[in-house]
Scaffold this active site. Structure first.
Site, short mmCIF file in Angstrom:
data_model
loop_
_atom_site.label_atom_id
_atom_site.label_comp_id
_atom_site.label_asym_id
_atom_site.label_seq_id
_atom_site.Cartn_x
_atom_site.Cartn_y
_atom_site.Cartn_z
CE1 TYR A 29 5.06 21.47 41.95
CE2 TYR A 29 6.57 19.59 41.95
CZ TYR A 29 5.55 20.32 41.35
OH TYR A 29 5.03 19.90 40.16
CB SER A 57 4.06 16.37 40.29
OG SER A 57 5.44 16.28 40.02
#
Length: 702
Positions: free
Chosen positions: A591, A578
């Site tokens: 995350y 990501s």
């Protein structure tokens, strides 16, 4: 694979349905009916025809047209556009220019001149065999029961006995114009017969209408089956001389295949990536565990359709080989493969002619493992599976032929002349160029999500087989069914997997090995998303992110690495990380930290994988909202709250903050994955990061 005999009736002719069909549709109905039962003919084998009166588009006069299954079709699945159509008067005229058996191949070049109504479907080499029989409807089938008789040393005498003189016999002759004339002459001198057995080849039957032809075909086959069953019972025949060993139990078979298949696949892929298909049906196990395995396997197959797809003979591995492990197993398998290739090369040298095509891949197609079963190998899964089915047909033939008489394979030179037939070579040369990922197996975690689906579709479109892993069984089943409908059943598998559980990951990779022989491409894509400020991030939330996004990526990466190392053909690992792995976002510490761990993990794989040709790279998406499952839960509301906007404005928010002012879609991520998966595009890329975020300055790699 077919069984030698079966109490099941053949498919029933539906008179009510047939009454609604015209002549061409009746031929298609008959063809599909015959092709639906593998006791009648094998996949892609056999041929059907009908001579139909039609109006000539030029003269307006009615002419007789031969409708015949076109080259390369399959009776069970073909449609009307699968038939070639040819003027019968022109086909008859070809006999006047025929220069004899030494020139019969040139007659194939005249078939396009006989085409009716500009039909683009290429005519089969069997066209003269149908055209020159004086019957309105003709079937040419490859039933195991009849081929068993055709492959017996006393086949001609036994054909007379089985059918009481109602079915004739012709000695072996390869398909072509001369064989068509032989059928014509034989039938003219033997009027009243209902069919012909061709030695080492198959069966011709006929009828005055479509139904009569169908019923004649299935009745002849049923009579052959019944006779074989009675003879075997009367002789108390034991298949293949009886058992020489017992089959391993299923768990031992699995363990053996899991150890052998990746190594075998890697070694055989020296001539191009191959996919494997394992077959452990009862008939296969009976053969590979029998006393007569060695001598019968060495004789080779009898029917041209069989050995064109399986080579003239298989490789039989001795059990001592696949009891080995590691480097010892690899050395032993390489020795056996090298010996097979040398033997095949000697066969080519003995039989080649001045104009023979160059020798093709000398690796075996069929590998027999006593105690375990059969493995077939080819460039794609469907071809490997079909090759196994054809060798299964050959096993059935050998069982019945050797139980009643002496089984006879085709003479070596005849087999070579079929395998390296210039007409067959021309057909191979006309095949389209293989797609870039043909022969590769990709495993995609999070495969039921939007990004996972898009990746699977992209890789499938380039020829890869794809194993989808997901924890959501319902979604996985739906996606697997959808992709199988679009791409066929062979290249798609769905496997339930929890990437946080080591046993589940190991089992998923084992399934991939048993289905395809190994894995070449790993796309680690399983994901979750969560948002919370640091002080509100619970240990449970932190551990969940680490478990799925770090531990999960490690577990699937480790198993892929081990498998790629065993195969010895390199590989590509792609981790879907990501933008947050490069640039921390507020309210998402768990995350972001886990995504950063993925990037560093990929670099570790790249470092250790380089000497093995295993590449590892990262794709960094950002804000893939449409189609992405992580945006269907709380993540959407959490990110909207963190950015002080409404959920409806999320896509516009992320689009407008990008440099390119463009939204990012699952298909964009799939394109980046394909780049890293394809050797043709990225063979010299490892340890890299590719951002797919429409441009985000703070996330630039540095």
């Amino acid at each position: 694979m077919t069984a030698p005999t079966s109490p099941r009736p053949f498919p029933r002719w539906d008179a009510d349905r047939a009454a609604t069909l015209d002549a061409a549709q009746l031929l298609l109905y008959r063809s599909n009916l015959l092709g639906s039962d593998l006791r009648i003919t094998n996949y892609g084998g056999g041929n059907t025809s009908a001579k139909i009166g039609q109006k000539d588009p030029l003269s307006g006069q009615e002419v007789q047209v031969l409708w015949i299954k076109g080259s390369g079709g399959d009776l069970g699945s073909m449609q009307l556009d699968g038939f070639a159509t040819l003027y019968m008067d022109r086909l008859q005229a070809l006999q006047g220019i025929y220069r004899g058996p030494g020139h019969e191949d040139e007659m194939v070049g005249y078939l396009p001149h006989c085409t009716f109504n500009l039909n683009p479907r290429a005519a089969s080499i069997d066209t003269p065999l149908h055209a020159y029989l004086p019957f309105a409807h003709v079937d040419h089938m490859h039933p195991d029961a009849v081929i068993a008789i055709a492959a017996m040393a006393e086949g001609e005498r036994l054909t007379q006995q089985v059918f009481a003189g109602s079915v004739g016999w012709l000695p072996w002759r390869r398909p072509g114009f001369e064989l068509g004339l032989m059928l014509q002459r034989y039938q003219a001198s033997h009027p009243g017969q209902r069919g012909l057995v061709l030695a080492g080849h198959g069966l011709f039957t006929w009828g005055d209408d479509a139904r009569a032809c169908y019923e004649n075909t299935v009745d002849v086959i049923a009579r052959a089956q019944d006779w074989l069953a009675r003879e075997r019972a009367a002789r108390q025949a034991v298949g293949f001389g009886g058992p020489a060993r017992q089959a391993l139990d299923p768990a031992q078979q699995d363990a053996t295949l899991l150890r052998v298949l990746p190594v075998l696949r890697g070694l055989a892929s020296c001539s191009g990536h191959k996919l494997l298909h394992a077959d452990r049906q009862a008939a296969v196990l009976e053969f590979v565990n029998s006393r007569d395995l060695g001598p019968l396997a060495a004789l080779g197959t009898s029917c041209p359709d069989h050995f064109l797809r399986t080579k003239i003979r298989p490789l039989v591995l001795d059990e001592a080989v696949y009891r080995l492990q590691g480097e010892a197993l690899a050395r032993a398998l390489e020795e056996r493969l090298a010996a097979y290739r040398a033997d095949y090369g000697a066969y080519y040298a003995r039989c080649q002619r001045a104009d023979s095509p160059a020798m093709r891949d000398a690796n075996p197609v069929i590998v027999l493992l006593p105690g375990v079963g059969m493995v077939s190998m080819a460039r794609d899964k469907a071809t490997a599976r079909v090759a196994g089915e054809f060798y299964g047909n050959a096993i059935n033939v050998m069982r019945d032929a050797s139980a009643i008489d002496r089984y006879v394979g085709l003479p070596e030179q005849e087999a070579f002349d079929i395998e390296y037939w210039l007409l067959e070579e021309a057909k191979l040369q006309r095949l389209p160029k293989p797609r870039p990922l043909v022969g590769r197996v990709a495993l995609v975690t999070g495969g039921a999500g939007g990004i996972g689906q898009a990746i699977a579709r992209r890789l499938l479109a380039e020829g890869a087989c794809v194993v989808l892993l997901d924890i959501d069984q319902g979604a996985l089943d739906a996606v697997t069914a959808e992709l199988s409908k679009a791409h066929g059943r062979d290249p798609v598998r769905g496997v339930h997997c929890d990437v946080t559980r080591e046993a589940s990951v190991v089992a998923a990779f084992q399934r991939a090995v048993l289905e395809y022989g190994g894995v070449d491409i790993l796309v680690s894509n399983a994901g979750i998303a969560s948002a919370a400020s640091i002080e509100d991030t619970s240990l449970e939330l932190w551990n969940l992110n680490q478990s799925v996004l770090a531990t999960g990526y490690f577990l699937v990466g480790r198993e892929a690495f081990r498998l790629m190392k065993a195969q010895g053909r390199g590989g590509s690992i792609v981790m879907i990380a990501s933008k947050n792995g490069m640039l921390a976002s507020p309210q998402a510490s768990a995350y972001c930290a886990a995504k950063a761990a993925e990037i560093q993990l990929s670099r570790s794989f790249a470092l250790e994988g380089a000497p093995l040709g295993i590449r590892s790279n990262v794709v960094n998406p950002d804000a893939v909202i449409r189609g992405s499952k992580i945006w269907t839960g709380k993540w959407s509301a959490e990110r909207a709250a963190a950015n002080k906007i409404s959920e409806q404005d999320l896509e516009a928010f992320y689009r407008d903050r990008s440099l390119l002012k463009r939204s990012v879609f699952p298909e964009d991520i799939a394109e980046a994955v394909y780049f890293f998966a394809a050797e043709q595009l990225s063979a010299k890329s490892t340890g890299n990061i590719l951002n797919v975020d429409a441009g985000h300055l703070a996330a630039f790699t540095r």
